[in-house]
Design an enzyme around this catalytic site. Structure first.
Site, PDB file in Angstrom:
ATOM      1  N   THR A   1       0.845  -1.199   0.000  1.00 32.88           N
ATOM      2  CA  THR A   1       0.000   0.000   0.000  1.00 32.88           C
ATOM      3  C   THR A   1       0.875   1.242   0.000  1.00 32.88           C
ATOM      4  OG1 THR A   1      -1.875   1.088   1.095  1.00 32.88           O
ATOM      5  CG2 THR A   1      -0.230   0.083   2.551  1.00 32.88           C
TER       6      THR A   1
ATOM      7  N   ASP B   1       4.670   1.244   1.147  1.00 36.50           N
ATOM      8  CA  ASP B   1       5.703   1.746   0.239  1.00 36.50           C
ATOM      9  C   ASP B   1       6.093   3.133   0.753  1.00 36.50           C
ATOM     10  OD1 ASP B   1       7.273   2.586  -1.832  1.00 36.50           O
ATOM     11  OD2 ASP B   1       5.814   2.186  -3.421  1.00 36.50           O
TER      12      ASP B   1
ATOM     13  N   ARG C   1       3.962  -2.649  -9.945  1.00 40.18           N
ATOM     14  CA  ARG C   1       3.844  -1.934  -8.665  1.00 40.18           C
ATOM     15  C   ARG C   1       3.714  -2.914  -7.498  1.00 40.18           C
ATOM     16  NH1 ARG C   1       1.857  -0.180 -12.747  1.00 40.18           N
ATOM     17  NH2 ARG C   1       0.170  -1.691 -12.636  1.00 40.18           N
TER      18      ARG C   1
ATOM     19  N   ASP D   1      -6.754  -2.181  -3.571  1.00 38.32           N
ATOM     20  CA  ASP D   1      -7.896  -1.573  -4.273  1.00 38.32           C
ATOM     21  C   ASP D   1      -8.859  -2.584  -4.892  1.00 38.32           C
ATOM     22  OD1 ASP D   1      -5.898  -2.357  -6.010  1.00 38.32           O
ATOM     23  OD2 ASP D   1      -6.197  -0.698  -7.413  1.00 38.32           O
TER      24      ASP D   1
ATOM     25  N   GLU E   1       3.826 -12.202 -12.254  1.00 36.26           N
ATOM     26  CA  GLU E   1       3.234 -13.362 -11.572  1.00 36.26           C
ATOM     27  C   GLU E   1       4.000 -14.631 -11.940  1.00 36.26           C
ATOM     28  OE1 GLU E   1       1.607 -10.990 -13.128  1.00 36.26           O
ATOM     29  OE2 GLU E   1       0.088 -10.185 -11.750  1.00 36.26           O
TER      30      GLU E   1
ATOM     31  N   HIS F   1     -10.755  -7.040 -10.111  1.00 36.68           N
ATOM     32  CA  HIS F   1      -9.608  -6.143 -10.167  1.00 36.68           C
ATOM     33  C   HIS F   1     -10.116  -4.705 -10.335  1.00 36.68           C
ATOM     34  CE1 HIS F   1      -5.977  -4.276 -12.039  1.00 36.68           C
ATOM     35  NE2 HIS F   1      -5.374  -5.034 -11.154  1.00 36.68           N
TER      36      HIS F   1
HETATM   37  N1  UDP Z   1       1.434   0.157  -4.786  1.00 34.40           N
HETATM   38  C1  UDP Z   1       2.561   0.494  -4.033  1.00 34.40           C
HETATM   39  N2  UDP Z   1       3.361   1.513  -4.470  1.00 34.40           N
HETATM   40  C2  UDP Z   1       3.117   2.214  -5.613  1.00 34.40           C
HETATM   41  C3  UDP Z   1       1.975   1.880  -6.364  1.00 34.40           C
HETATM   42  C4  UDP Z   1       1.172   0.830  -5.939  1.00 34.40           C
HETATM   43  O1  UDP Z   1       2.807  -0.103  -3.007  1.00 34.40           O
HETATM   44  O2  UDP Z   1       3.885   3.149  -5.939  1.00 34.40           O
HETATM   45  C5  UDP Z   1       0.555  -0.927  -4.323  1.00 34.40           C
HETATM   46  C6  UDP Z   1      -0.921  -0.569  -4.365  1.00 34.40           C
HETATM   47  O3  UDP Z   1      -1.322   0.015  -3.125  1.00 34.40           O
HETATM   48  C7  UDP Z   1      -1.582  -1.900  -4.623  1.00 34.40           C
HETATM   49  C8  UDP Z   1      -0.534  -2.659  -5.444  1.00 34.40           C
HETATM   50  O4  UDP Z   1       0.714  -2.016  -5.202  1.00 34.40           O
HETATM   51  O5  UDP Z   1      -1.851  -2.616  -3.424  1.00 34.40           O
HETATM   52  C9  UDP Z   1      -0.850  -2.630  -6.927  1.00 34.40           C
HETATM   53  O6  UDP Z   1      -0.924  -1.294  -7.362  1.00 34.40           O
HETATM   54  P1  UDP Z   1      -2.110  -0.736  -8.287  1.00 34.40           P
HETATM   55  O7  UDP Z   1      -3.402  -1.107  -7.670  1.00 34.40           O
HETATM   56  O8  UDP Z   1      -1.857   0.691  -8.561  1.00 34.40           O
HETATM   57  O9  UDP Z   1      -1.846  -1.577  -9.614  1.00 34.40           O
HETATM   58  P2  UDP Z   1      -2.860  -2.140 -10.691  1.00 34.40           P
HETATM   59  O10 UDP Z   1      -4.240  -2.080 -10.153  1.00 34.40           O
HETATM   60  O11 UDP Z   1      -2.658  -1.246 -11.843  1.00 34.40           O
HETATM   61  O12 UDP Z   1      -2.394  -3.516 -10.932  1.00 34.40           O
HETATM   62 MN    MN Z   2      -5.068  -2.142  -8.417  1.00 35.67          MN
END
Ligand code: UDP
Ligand code: MN
Length: 336
Positions: free
Chosen positions: A89, A119, A162, A197, A282, A309
């Site tokens: 997060t 993070d 991320r 999210d 993954e 998602h």
């Molecule tokens: N996240 C993080 N640092 C970042 C961006 C995202 O720790 O700089 C976390 C975010 O809180 C979430 C996970 O990594 O739990 C995936 O990120 P995100 O939901 O933005 O990615 P997506 O939905 O595009 O896969």
């Molecule tokens: Mn996400």
């Protein structure tokens, strides 16, 4: 006259003597007589048996109290494997809303241990306070993403993966913590990576709890599709229904699989590769752990969507910015 007086005195003396003697004889008779104690004994017996009854009653009550006292102390279902949920997060306007929704979902899941990895250069008061008040079993960690690995404002989201370093930090903690536990049950459990999210059905957690190696299921609203899913034939995963590059080793979203704790511990090097080419994050974790044939399909042979998602819209701050420019912005002391 004198003789009459003497006679009277003598009579008095004799009478006195006789009365004293009779008194003495009576007293001696009383001493020697066997008293009638039967009544005393029976009443004593009655008291003893009543006290015994009371004692039994109290002992029963103590037994009852002890069992009711122990019940809430024992875990609800002691044999349930723990689900370790690793969540990366980061600080942004919607962070508290995301973590509130997530924590309140997890409150409904028995035997769940939430590993939250921020993070950030250190643990923030917002997350610390939220976790403390959550009512969940949790571990709070932090791991800052290296600057060159972080997305910049305006970068497309697919450019860099991320939450990579945070998930790896969660795995590192888990391995270290489990090795330190001595109990026979310390290797029993399931590991799941839950972004902050997404939207999770409670049913999902019961599906993944029986994971032996790696279990899989569909993920809704991902990869430009209504859903992505493993396709199951004869109880085995034979291919993947995905919109992009189905030939990847494991074309699955992070939300679509769980790994048994035993497998994670047996493969201490397994982690996410932040340098992995797009779409292979993954796979970088799973490829050394299982083969496609070994995957365990859940959610009715992967026909049910139990996780979505979802992505939260970034809130617009146009009015806030305008007011702030006039010194009339919202009170920064109010946590949002
Ligand atoms: N996240 C993080 N640092 C970042 C961006 C995202 O720790 O700089 C976390 C975010 O809180 C979430 C996970 O990594 O739990 C995936 O990120 P995100 O939901 O933005 O990615 P997506 O939905 O595009 O896969
Ligand atoms: Mn996400």
């Amino acid at each position: 006259m004198a003789t009459r007086m003497k006679l009277k005195l003598k009579t008095v003396f004799v009478l006195y003597f006789m009365v004293s003697l009779m008194g003495l004889v009576y007293a001696l008779m009383q001493l020697g007589q066997r008293c009638d104690c039967t009544e005393l004994v029976t009443s004593r017996d009655r008291t003893i048996s009543r006290l015994r009854e009371d004692l039994h009653h109290l002992q029963d009550q103590i037994k009852k109290l002890q069992t009711t006292k122990q019940t809430p102390k024992q875990p609800q279902k002691p044999s349930l494997p723990t689900i370790f949920v690793i969540t990366p997060t980061y600080a942004r306007l919607v962070q508290k809303a995301e973590l509130t929704r997530l924590s309140q979902t997890f409150l409904h899941v028995p035997q769940l241990h939430w590993i939250v990895v921020e993070d950030s250069p250190q643990k923030t008061p917002l997350v610390t306070d939220l976790l403390m008040k959550s009512g969940l079993t949790y571990t709070h960690l932090h791991m800052l993403t290296a600057k060159d690995r972080k997305l910049k404002e305006g970068d497309p989201s697919w450019l860099k993966p991320r939450g990579v370093e945070q998930r790896n930090e969660g795995l590192r903690w888990l391995r270290q913590d489990r090795e330190a536990q001595l109990g026979g049950d310390s290797q029993q459990g399931v590991v799941y990576f839950a972004d902050d999210d997404n939207t999770y059905s409670l049913q999902l957690f019961e599906e993944m709890r029986s994971t032996q190696l790696v279990s899989v299921w569909p993920v809704g609203l991902v990869g430009g599709m209504k859903y992505e899913r493993p396709v199951v034939e004869g109880g085995k995963v034979v291919r993947f229904h995905v919109g992009w590059r189905p030939s990847r080793p494991f074309p699955m979203d992070m939300a679509g699989f769980a790994v048994s704790l035993k497998l994670v511990l047996a493969n201490p090097e397994a982690c996410f590769d932040g340098e992995a080419p797009m779409g292979l994050l993954e796979s970088s974790f799973l490829k050394g752990l299982v083969t496609m044939e070994e995957l365990e399909p859940k959610a009715d042979d992967c026909t049910k969507v139990l996780v979505w998602h979802t992505r939260t819209e970034k809130p617009k701050m146009k009015r806030e910015d305008a007011l702030q420019a006039q010194g009339l912005g919202s009170d920064p002391a109010v946590e949002v």
